[in-house]
Design an enzyme around this catalytic site. Structure first.
Site, PDB file in Angstrom:
ATOM      1  CB  THR A  33       7.361  -7.076  -5.049  1.00  7.17           C
ATOM      2  OG1 THR A  33       6.186  -6.355  -5.411  1.00  7.17           O
ATOM      3  CG2 THR A  33       8.060  -7.604  -6.262  1.00  7.17           C
ATOM      4  CG  ASP A 153       4.411   1.425  -4.636  1.00  6.21           C
ATOM      5  OD1 ASP A 153       3.792   1.566  -5.711  1.00  6.21           O
ATOM      6  OD2 ASP A 153       4.696   0.314  -4.157  1.00  6.21           O
TER       7      ASP A 153
HETATM    8  P1  ADP Z   1       4.860  -4.943   0.244  1.00  8.90           P
HETATM    9  O1  ADP Z   1       6.081  -4.072   0.366  1.00  8.90           O
HETATM   10  O2  ADP Z   1       5.224  -6.382   0.117  1.00  8.90           O
HETATM   11  O3  ADP Z   1       3.883  -4.467  -0.785  1.00  8.90           O
HETATM   12  P2  ADP Z   1       3.044  -3.876   2.271  1.00  8.90           P
HETATM   13  O4  ADP Z   1       3.613  -3.129   3.416  1.00  8.90           O
HETATM   14  O5  ADP Z   1       2.380  -3.081   1.196  1.00  8.90           O
HETATM   15  O6  ADP Z   1       4.135  -4.872   1.676  1.00  8.90           O
HETATM   16  O7  ADP Z   1       1.975  -4.921   2.823  1.00  8.90           O
HETATM   17  C1  ADP Z   1       1.341  -5.843   1.942  1.00  8.90           C
HETATM   18  C2  ADP Z   1      -0.116  -5.996   2.317  1.00  8.90           C
HETATM   19  O8  ADP Z   1      -0.255  -6.458   3.669  1.00  8.90           O
HETATM   20  C3  ADP Z   1      -0.933  -4.689   2.280  1.00  8.90           C
HETATM   21  O9  ADP Z   1      -1.418  -4.422   0.988  1.00  8.90           O
HETATM   22  C4  ADP Z   1      -2.039  -4.995   3.264  1.00  8.90           C
HETATM   23  O10 ADP Z   1      -3.064  -5.754   2.646  1.00  8.90           O
HETATM   24  C5  ADP Z   1      -1.363  -5.867   4.308  1.00  8.90           C
HETATM   25  N1  ADP Z   1      -0.897  -5.025   5.437  1.00  8.90           N
HETATM   26  C6  ADP Z   1       0.272  -4.373   5.539  1.00  8.90           C
HETATM   27  N2  ADP Z   1       0.375  -3.696   6.698  1.00  8.90           N
HETATM   28  C7  ADP Z   1      -0.791  -3.909   7.361  1.00  8.90           C
HETATM   29  C8  ADP Z   1      -1.328  -3.460   8.625  1.00  8.90           C
HETATM   30  N3  ADP Z   1      -0.625  -2.679   9.434  1.00  8.90           N
HETATM   31  N4  ADP Z   1      -2.559  -3.891   8.970  1.00  8.90           N
HETATM   32  C9  ADP Z   1      -3.261  -4.710   8.157  1.00  8.90           C
HETATM   33  N5  ADP Z   1      -2.830  -5.149   6.968  1.00  8.90           N
HETATM   34  C10 ADP Z   1      -1.607  -4.769   6.560  1.00  8.90           C
HETATM   35 MG    MG Z   2       2.640  -2.783  -0.868  1.00  8.55          MG
END
Ligand code: ADP
Ligand code: MG
Length: 356
Positions: A33, A153
Site C-alpha cells: 500500500t 502489522d
Molecule cells: P509495504 O509497506 O509496502 O507493505 P514491505 O516492506 O512490506 O512494504 O515490502 C513489500 C514486499 O517486498 C514484502 O512483502 C516482500 O515481498 C518484499 N520485500 C521487502 N523487503 C524485502 C527484503 N529485504 N528482501 C526481499 N524482499 C523484500
Molecule cells: Mg508489507
C-alpha cells in the site's frame, strides 16, 4: 507487466539520481500500500562490515530497495525509519543499510532476503517446518519487543522466511509504534458497545457498533484485516506488544488448519464475530468487561463456549492427523488468548515445550 516494470525503473532512475548513482534496480519484488520494493545491485560493491545477521552471500550482493510512495505522510516515513534505526542491531530484523531522500522521494535500502512465498508454504509444510517457522517468527518478535517496539502489522508478507536456512526476518515497520511504558491507565473513557448478529442497522451489516450518544473512543486500529486482536477490535486504548503475539497465533492457526487467510472479514464487528466462533461468547464478554467494553451477540446459534483447537484442526485439515500435536496446540492456545494480559510473551514462547 514487464514493460510497466521497466517504465517504473526508468522513472526512478530519472527522478532519483542519488539512488541511481549507487544502485542498479533489477526487478520489482513487492508492492504494498505504501511502497514499491525493487531488487537491486550495489554499483559500488560495498559489503557489510559485520554480519551479525548471518546473511548468506547472495543477501550481501543484492539489496531490496523500498521506494516509499510520494503520497505517504512524512510523519509515517519518519516513524518507519526511526523504528529501523532503533532495531538496527536486532539479529532477526532486516537491517536498514541506508536511506535516501531526494525532493519528495524516500527510499530505504535493506539486504535482499531470500524467502518463501507463504501461499506455497502453508499447504505443503510439515509439523517440523511449522516448528522452525514459528521459532524464527517469535525470535523476530522477541527482538522487536525487547527494543520497546510493537510492530502492529505482523502477517506472512511482512515476515521473510528462508525455508532452507530456517531463518526469518521481520520487515515493514511502517505501522510500528513505540510501546507505551507504565502500567494500565486507570482512566477509562466512555464504553463503546459492539453488537454482532442479525442485521438491524441501516448498513445491513452483520455486526455494528451500537448507536451510542456518548463521545467515541479513539484507539489505534492500524493493522491488517484478519490479524487484529480482540483488544484492537474492541478499541481498548492501552495496546501492548501482545497484539503482535495474537497475529503470530493467527499465522500458526493458518499453518495448522491449512487455511489462509483464516479470518477474513472486512469490518471490525464482523472480525469480532469470527473470533467469537472460535473462542465462544463467554471469553469475549469476560475480556470486554475487564477492559470496560461490552459485547452483545444476537445470533442464537453462536456458541457460548470455545471450539477446541484440536477439533478445528481435525475438521479443517483432515489429511494431517500429525498436526494434532498436544505441544503445538498448547502453544497455539497461549498465543491466541483473548485477554492480552494472559497472552504469552515472545521471549517465554521461545522456551515452550513445542520447541524443545
Ligand atoms: P509495504 O509497506 O509496502 O507493505 P514491505 O516492506 O512490506 O512494504 O515490502 C513489500 C514486499 O517486498 C514484502 O512483502 C516482500 O515481498 C518484499 N520485500 C521487502 N523487503 C524485502 C527484503 N529485504 N528482501 C526481499 N524482499 C523484500
Ligand atoms: Mg508489507
Amino acid at each position: 507487466t514487464y514493460q510497466g516494470e521497466r517504465a517504473d525503473i526508468a522513472h526512478i532512475n530519472e527522478n532519483f539520481p542519488l539512488l541511481a548513482q549507487q544502485y542498479r534496480l533489477l526487478r520489482k519484488i513487492g508492492e504494498g500500500t505504501f511502497s514499491v520494493v525493487f531488487k537491486a545491485q550495489d554499483l559500488l560493491g560495498r559489503t557489510l562490515k559485520e554480519n551479525r545477521w548471518q546473511l548468506p552471500p547472495a543477501s550481501l550482493r543484492y539489496m531490496a530497495i523500498k521506494c516509499i510512495h510520494v503520497t505517504s505522510a512524512p510523519e509515517r516515513i519518519h516513524s518507519e525509519i526511526s523504528k529501523l534505526v532503533a532495531l538496527r542491531r536486532a539479529p532477526s530484523v532486516a537491517p536498514m543499510l541506508d536511506a535516501f531522500r531526494y525532493e519528495d522521494r524516500v527510499a530505504i535500502v535493506l539486504p535482499y532476503i531470500k524467502h518463501i512465498d507463504f501461499r506455497s508454504f502453508y499447504p505443503t509444510c510439515s509439523l517440523d517446518d511449522i516448528r522452525h517457522y514459528m521459532y524464527a517468527l517469535l525470535l523476530s518478535l522477541r527482538d522487536t519487543h525487547k527494543a520497546g517496539i510493537v510492530h502492529r502489522d505482523v502477517k506472512p508478507t511482512n515476515f521473510l522466511y528462508d525455508h532452507h536456512r530456517r531463518r526469518g526476518f521481520l520487515v515493514d515497520f511502517g505501522l510500528a509504534q513505540v510501546r507505551r511504558g507504565g502500567i494500565h491507565k486507570p482512566l477509562y473513557p466512555p464504553t463503546p458497545s459492539t453488537i454482532v448478529g442479525t442485521p438491524r442497522s441501516e448498513s445491513n451489516q452483520l455486526g455494528y457498533l451500537l448507536r451510542d450518544s456518548r463521545p467515541t473512543v479513539r484507539a489505534d486500529r492500524a493493522g491488517t484485516r484478519g490479524f487484529r486482536p480482540p483488544e484492537v477490535l474492541l478499541k481498548v486504548e492501552h495496546q501492548t506488544t501482545a497484539l503482535d503475539i495474537w497475529a503470530a497465533g493467527v499465522i500458526m492457526l493458518c499453518l495448522l488448519t491449512g487455511r489462509y487467510p483464516f479470518f477474513n472479514s472486512s469490518s471490525d464487528a464482523e472480525a469480532l464475530l469470527e473470533i467469537t466462533c472460535v473462542h465462544g461468547q463467554m471469553a469475549i464478554k469476560t475480556m470486554a468487561a475487564k477492559y470496560h467494553r461490552s459485547f452483545h451477540c444476537t445470533i442464537p446459534s453462536m456458541r457460548n463456549h470455545p471450539t477446541e483447537f484440536t477439533r478445528l484442526i481435525r475438521l479443517l485439515n483432515e489429511d494431517r492427523p500429525d498436526f494434532l500435536d498436544s505441544k503445538a496446540i498448547d502453544l497455539l492456545e497461549q498465543l491466541l488468548k483473548v485477554d492480552p494480559a494472559e497472552r504469552v510473551s515472545a521471549a517465554d514462547a521461545l522456551s515452550h515445550p513445542f520447541f524443545v
